[in-house]
Design a protein around this motif. Structure first.
Motif, PDB file in Angstrom:
ATOM      1  N   LEU A   8      10.881 -23.069 -62.384  1.00 48.11           N
ATOM      2  CA  LEU A   8      11.916 -22.461 -61.872  1.00 48.11           C
ATOM      3  C   LEU A   8      12.440 -20.864 -62.640  1.00 48.11           C
ATOM      4  O   LEU A   8      13.246 -20.770 -62.466  1.00 48.11           O
ATOM      5  N   GLN A   9      11.564 -21.219 -64.059  1.00 46.90           N
ATOM      6  CA  GLN A   9      11.591 -20.161 -64.545  1.00 46.90           C
ATOM      7  C   GLN A   9      11.372 -18.915 -63.316  1.00 46.90           C
ATOM      8  O   GLN A   9      11.958 -18.024 -63.815  1.00 46.90           O
ATOM      9  N   VAL A  10      10.173 -18.763 -62.797  1.00 40.94           N
ATOM     10  CA  VAL A  10       9.946 -17.663 -61.468  1.00 40.94           C
ATOM     11  C   VAL A  10      10.851 -17.384 -60.715  1.00 40.94           C
ATOM     12  O   VAL A  10      11.552 -16.875 -60.670  1.00 40.94           O
ATOM     13  N   LEU A  11      10.984 -18.867 -59.818  1.00 44.74           N
ATOM     14  CA  LEU A  11      12.400 -18.580 -58.825  1.00 44.74           C
ATOM     15  C   LEU A  11      13.545 -18.063 -60.067  1.00 44.74           C
ATOM     16  O   LEU A  11      14.029 -17.098 -58.596  1.00 44.74           O
ATOM     17  N   GLU A  12      13.963 -17.588 -61.132  1.00 45.10           N
ATOM     18  CA  GLU A  12      15.402 -17.338 -61.672  1.00 45.10           C
ATOM     19  C   GLU A  12      14.489 -15.786 -61.426  1.00 45.10           C
ATOM     20  O   GLU A  12      15.947 -15.315 -61.327  1.00 45.10           O
ATOM     21  N   GLY A  13      13.668 -15.736 -62.188  1.00 45.63           N
ATOM     22  CA  GLY A  13      13.245 -13.864 -61.308  1.00 45.63           C
ATOM     23  C   GLY A  13      13.172 -13.711 -60.685  1.00 45.63           C
ATOM     24  O   GLY A  13      13.414 -12.401 -60.511  1.00 45.63           O
ATOM     25  N   ALA A  17      19.222 -18.970 -58.474  1.00 46.04           N
ATOM     26  CA  ALA A  17      19.899 -20.311 -59.586  1.00 46.04           C
ATOM     27  C   ALA A  17      19.653 -20.870 -59.966  1.00 46.04           C
ATOM     28  O   ALA A  17      19.447 -21.970 -58.850  1.00 46.04           O
ATOM     29  N   ARG A  18      18.587 -21.583 -61.169  1.00 53.66           N
ATOM     30  CA  ARG A  18      18.514 -22.424 -60.810  1.00 53.66           C
ATOM     31  C   ARG A  18      19.409 -23.742 -60.811  1.00 53.66           C
ATOM     32  O   ARG A  18      18.123 -25.044 -60.818  1.00 53.66           O
ATOM     33  N   LYS A  19      20.176 -23.899 -60.818  1.00 48.86           N
ATOM     34  CA  LYS A  19      20.992 -24.785 -60.559  1.00 48.86           C
ATOM     35  C   LYS A  19      20.761 -25.248 -59.306  1.00 48.86           C
ATOM     36  O   LYS A  19      21.017 -26.590 -59.035  1.00 48.86           O
ATOM     37  N   ILE A  20      21.072 -25.157 -58.521  1.00 46.34           N
ATOM     38  CA  ILE A  20      20.639 -24.554 -57.012  1.00 46.34           C
ATOM     39  C   ILE A  20      19.723 -24.878 -56.735  1.00 46.34           C
ATOM     40  O   ILE A  20      19.079 -26.076 -55.162  1.00 46.34           O
ATOM     41  N   VAL A  21      18.626 -24.616 -57.405  1.00 50.05           N
ATOM     42  CA  VAL A  21      17.342 -25.195 -56.726  1.00 50.05           C
ATOM     43  C   VAL A  21      17.263 -26.317 -57.189  1.00 50.05           C
ATOM     44  O   VAL A  21      16.803 -26.913 -56.349  1.00 50.05           O
ATOM     45  N   LYS A  22      17.586 -26.450 -58.794  1.00 53.41           N
ATOM     46  CA  LYS A  22      17.876 -28.035 -59.311  1.00 53.41           C
ATOM     47  C   LYS A  22      18.484 -29.567 -58.175  1.00 53.41           C
ATOM     48  O   LYS A  22      17.722 -29.963 -57.584  1.00 53.41           O
ATOM     49  N   GLU A  23      19.642 -28.541 -57.563  1.00 54.91           N
ATOM     50  CA  GLU A  23      19.972 -29.885 -56.995  1.00 54.91           C
ATOM     51  C   GLU A  23      19.588 -30.131 -55.196  1.00 54.91           C
ATOM     52  O   GLU A  23      19.731 -31.027 -55.132  1.00 54.91           O
ATOM     53  N   GLY A  24      18.846 -28.987 -54.932  1.00 56.53           N
ATOM     54  CA  GLY A  24      18.584 -28.676 -53.559  1.00 56.53           C
ATOM     55  C   GLY A  24      17.076 -29.455 -53.876  1.00 56.53           C
ATOM     56  O   GLY A  24      16.591 -30.684 -52.774  1.00 56.53           O
ATOM     57  N   LEU A  25      16.345 -29.815 -54.816  1.00 61.11           N
ATOM     58  CA  LEU A  25      15.124 -30.147 -54.810  1.00 61.11           C
ATOM     59  C   LEU A  25      15.801 -31.734 -55.040  1.00 61.11           C
ATOM     60  O   LEU A  25      15.329 -32.802 -54.113  1.00 61.11           O
ATOM     61  N   ASN A  26      16.637 -31.933 -55.948  1.00 62.00           N
ATOM     62  CA  ASN A  26      17.469 -33.641 -56.632  1.00 62.00           C
ATOM     63  C   ASN A  26      17.617 -33.784 -54.865  1.00 62.00           C
ATOM     64  O   ASN A  26      17.381 -35.372 -54.050  1.00 62.00           O
ATOM     65  N   LYS A  27      18.474 -32.883 -53.347  1.00 61.52           N
ATOM     66  CA  LYS A  27      18.999 -33.816 -52.828  1.00 61.52           C
ATOM     67  C   LYS A  27      17.749 -34.157 -51.577  1.00 61.52           C
ATOM     68  O   LYS A  27      18.129 -34.556 -50.639  1.00 61.52           O
ATOM     69  N   GLY A  28      16.453 -33.421 -51.490  1.00 62.57           N
ATOM     70  CA  GLY A  28      15.674 -33.279 -50.839  1.00 62.57           C
ATOM     71  C   GLY A  28      15.441 -32.532 -49.894  1.00 62.57           C
ATOM     72  O   GLY A  28      15.473 -32.124 -48.712  1.00 62.57           O
TER      73      GLY A  28
END
Length: 66
Positions: A8-13, A17-28
């Motif tokens: 997630l930190q690499v993607l932030e770089g 946005a961490r929040k967008i990535v996490k939401e997308g992963l949780n939703k599939g």
């Protein structure tokens, strides 16, 4: 779902946005952010010895995403 904080930190770089990535992963969701996360995590697995079951699983995932 457990998420790799380093990935997630690499993607932030890269500007995700961490929040967008996490939401997308949780939703599939399948989008650039979640695909990038999965590719980063999978590339790190290549540093370790993979067995045939790991390779089959990765092939299924890649076929599903692309």
């Amino acid at each position: 779902m457990h998420m790799d904080e380093d990935a997630l930190q690499v993607l932030e770089g890269y500007g995700y946005a961490r929040k967008i990535v996490k939401e997308g992963l949780n939703k599939g969701d399948l989008n650039h952010a979640t695909a990038s996360y999965n590719l980063i995590v999978m590339s790190w697995f290549s540093l370790y010895k993979l067995n045939i079951f790991d390779l089959i699983f990765l092939k299924i995932i890649f076929n599903y995403l692309f």
